[in-house]
Design a protein around this motif. Structure first.
Motif, short mmCIF file in Angstrom:
data_model
loop_
_atom_site.label_atom_id
_atom_site.label_comp_id
_atom_site.label_asym_id
_atom_site.label_seq_id
_atom_site.Cartn_x
_atom_site.Cartn_y
_atom_site.Cartn_z
N ASP A 1 42.09 79.15 35.49
CA ASP A 1 40.59 78.80 35.26
C ASP A 1 40.57 77.98 34.26
O ASP A 1 40.89 78.11 33.11
N ALA A 2 39.86 76.87 34.31
CA ALA A 2 39.55 75.78 33.42
C ALA A 2 38.65 76.35 32.12
O ALA A 2 39.00 75.98 31.23
N GLY A 3 37.78 77.22 32.67
CA GLY A 3 36.79 77.67 31.38
C GLY A 3 37.81 78.72 30.50
O GLY A 3 37.51 78.57 29.33
N ALA A 4 38.61 79.47 31.00
CA ALA A 4 39.48 80.15 30.12
C ALA A 4 40.25 79.36 29.49
O ALA A 4 40.88 79.66 28.11
N THR A 5 40.70 78.21 29.77
CA THR A 5 41.86 77.50 29.24
C THR A 5 41.08 76.71 28.07
O THR A 5 41.43 76.76 26.70
N ILE A 6 39.75 76.21 28.36
CA ILE A 6 39.16 75.48 27.18
C ILE A 6 38.71 76.65 26.14
O ILE A 6 38.75 76.16 24.84
N ALA A 7 38.33 77.81 26.63
CA ALA A 7 37.89 78.84 25.34
C ALA A 7 39.03 79.02 24.57
O ALA A 7 39.22 79.34 23.07
N GLU A 8 40.31 79.06 25.21
CA GLU A 8 41.58 79.32 24.23
C GLU A 8 41.94 78.12 23.53
O GLU A 8 42.14 78.33 22.27
N ARG B 1 41.46 75.84 18.05
CA ARG B 1 40.85 74.90 17.12
C ARG B 1 40.24 75.62 15.88
O ARG B 1 40.30 75.02 14.75
N ASP B 2 39.74 76.52 16.06
CA ASP B 2 38.65 77.26 14.94
C ASP B 2 39.99 77.85 14.18
O ASP B 2 39.74 77.78 12.67
N ALA B 3 40.93 78.32 14.41
CA ALA B 3 42.01 79.02 13.57
C ALA B 3 42.66 77.69 12.82
O ALA B 3 42.92 77.72 11.55
N TRP B 4 42.91 76.56 13.32
CA TRP B 4 43.57 75.64 13.19
C TRP B 4 42.45 74.76 11.66
O TRP B 4 43.12 74.57 10.59
N ARG B 5 41.26 75.01 11.97
CA ARG B 5 40.33 74.43 10.98
C ARG B 5 40.44 75.49 9.78
O ARG B 5 40.39 74.81 8.72
N VAL B 6 40.68 76.46 9.79
CA VAL B 6 40.70 77.58 8.59
C VAL B 6 42.00 77.09 8.02
O VAL B 6 41.98 76.98 6.86
N GLU B 7 43.15 77.14 8.89
CA GLU B 7 44.59 76.81 8.23
C GLU B 7 44.22 75.30 7.44
O GLU B 7 45.00 75.31 6.42
N MET B 8 43.83 74.56 7.88
CA MET B 8 43.68 73.33 7.32
C MET B 8 42.80 72.93 6.02
O MET B 8 42.72 72.15 5.38
#
Length: 438
Positions: free
Chosen positions: A270-277, A282-289
């Motif tokens: 499902d494309a929506g589930a993939t984009i949500a992942e 990205r949210d986790a990466w923003r915190v890490e960076m």
């Protein structure tokens, strides 16, 4: 199958094989009664229904026989007309396979109950394999099939090799639920990872395992509504899968990027589930960076930047310069001045002359310029625009050993760069920078 063949012979029809001819496989049934009923149902629509044995006691229902060329043409015509299931395919039965034509007399025998229930089998029942497989490629030579498996495992490491009952060999991916097989088949077709003639097959049709594969762990997951397309494009750009404009419009680049993300992540077809992942990553990466909002008073620009890795250095004319913090190897230069295309190109020339973007590849268009370059130590990205009578943009310098994060941060800056106030760089303020946490 013995009773089914008896019905055909009772109708006066020869139960003979058609060597090297092709059939269009429509479906398969486990029991004789179910196969007979299915054949009767298809016989109401087609006058060339045949049945034949499959491994492990299954019976195939198909149409034929035809020449292979005629079978392929008719298969495509009937699929286009939605007359047969979309997973139907052309098969060439082996020399030892008997094709049994169905006929009206057989239908009458079926309706009159002449297909008696099978005698009770007191032997230990055979446990039939379950699940579905995606058949990636079929070949007649075992050696070629083994070579094909090695190549397919570059894309699908879990693939295995099967010896089919008709003398062919198949590279396949599975097992998985039938619903997952159909969903992932569509997804892999959309991404171009499997050929158009790949299809889903039940486990009982797979024959014998030659080289065992692994569980591909391809589930369906839950369907999720797709966010607005501009958000989809932003997260795809962050992930390095989309290099087009953020315009919120569907187009071939956006569709291809979504399909590729679905295939590569393999969390759900499902494309929506993939984009949500991707958004979660990205949210986790923003915190890490350590990304935070930078409001630069010298240029009047606001953007999302990794301020844990940057420290304000100085403001010079149209520039605001941030140096590496704690040996991070990162640097950021913001530029803004009144002007248009000529001033933008002058700034690009200055960036090149100072070596901030080594050996740059240039993309210049009206109102926009992009420079990318690298040396042994650094990767650089410079981008500028003409907006509201000003030439403005940024240069990002990043350690060469961290190309993935460099591309992602450049995408974040490109997406977030806006003007929050008139530029004060002409006033030569002493400390123009403030960093605000989100």
């Amino acid at each position: 199958m013995r009773r089914l063949a008896w019905i055909m012979m009772a109708a006066g029809l020869p139960a003979t094989g058609f060597a090297q001819d092709a059939v269009i496989r429509i479906e398969a049934k486990r029991s004789e009664a179910a196969a007979a009923q299915a054949a009767a149902n298809w016989d109401e629509r087609f006058d060339d229904v045949v049945t034949f044995d499959l491994p492990r006691g299954w019976t195939a229902i198909g149409l034929g026989p035809f020449s292979p060329e005629e079978a392929e043409k008719r298969l495509q015509d009937m699929k286009s007309a939605q007359q047969i299931p979309q997973d139907s395919f052309v098969a060439i039965p082996g020399d030892d396979v008997i094709l049994t034509p169905f006929a009206a007399d057989a239908r009458e025998a079926l309706s009159e109950g002449e297909l008696a229930p099978a005698a009770k089998d007191t032997a230990t029942p055979v446990e039939l394999p379950t699940g579905s497989y995606i058949r990636l490629q079929s070949l007649q030579s075992e050696a070629e099939a083994r070579d094909a498996l090695e190549e397919w495992r570059k894309t699908f490491p879990a693939a295995g090799l099967w010896a089919l009952g008709n003398g062919w060999y198949s590279v396949a991916l599975g097992p998985m639920t039938p619903e997952a097989a159909q969903g992932w088949l569509r997804a892999f077709n959309a991404s171009g990872d499997v050929p158009g003639d790949a299809f889903a097959s039940e486990a009982v049709e797979m024959g014998d395992i030659l080289i065992e594969g692994q569980d591909p762990q391809l589930g369906l997951g839950e369907a999720v509504a797709l966010p607005p397309l501009d958000q989809v494009q932003r997260v795809l750009k962050w992930a390095g899968r989309y290099d087009g404009d953020i315009d919120g419009k569907t187009g071939p680049m956006t569709r291809k990027a979504i399909a590729t993300a679905v295939s590569d992540l393999r969390v759900s077809p499902d494309a929506g589930a993939t984009i949500a992942e991707l958004m979660r990553q990205r949210d986790a990466w923003r915190v890490e960076m350590g990304l935070s909002t930078l409001r630069d008073e010298a240029t009047g620009l606001s953007l999302s930047a990794p301020m844990e890795k940057l420290s304000f250095d100085r403001a010079e004319r149209a520039l605001s310069i941030y140096k590496p913090r704690n040996g991070s190897g990162a640097a950021l230069i913001l530029f803004s001045q009144p002007g248009g295309q000529q001033e933008l190109q002058d700034l690009a020339g200055l960036v090149t002359a100072l070596g901030w973007v080594p050996r740059p590849e240039r993309m210049v268009e009206r109102g926009h310029i992009l420079l990318r370059g690298a040396n042994d130590d650094h990767i650089s990205h410079a981008e500028g625009w003409v907006r509201d009578g000003r030439a403005e943009g940024f240069v990002l310098i990043w350690p060469g050993s961290d190309a993935q994060n460099q591309a992602r941060i450049a995408a974040e800056i490109t997406d977030s760069l806006t003007r929050h106030a008139p530029g004060a760089n002409e006033a030569r303020i002493a400390d123009p920078a403030t960093a605000l946490t989100p």
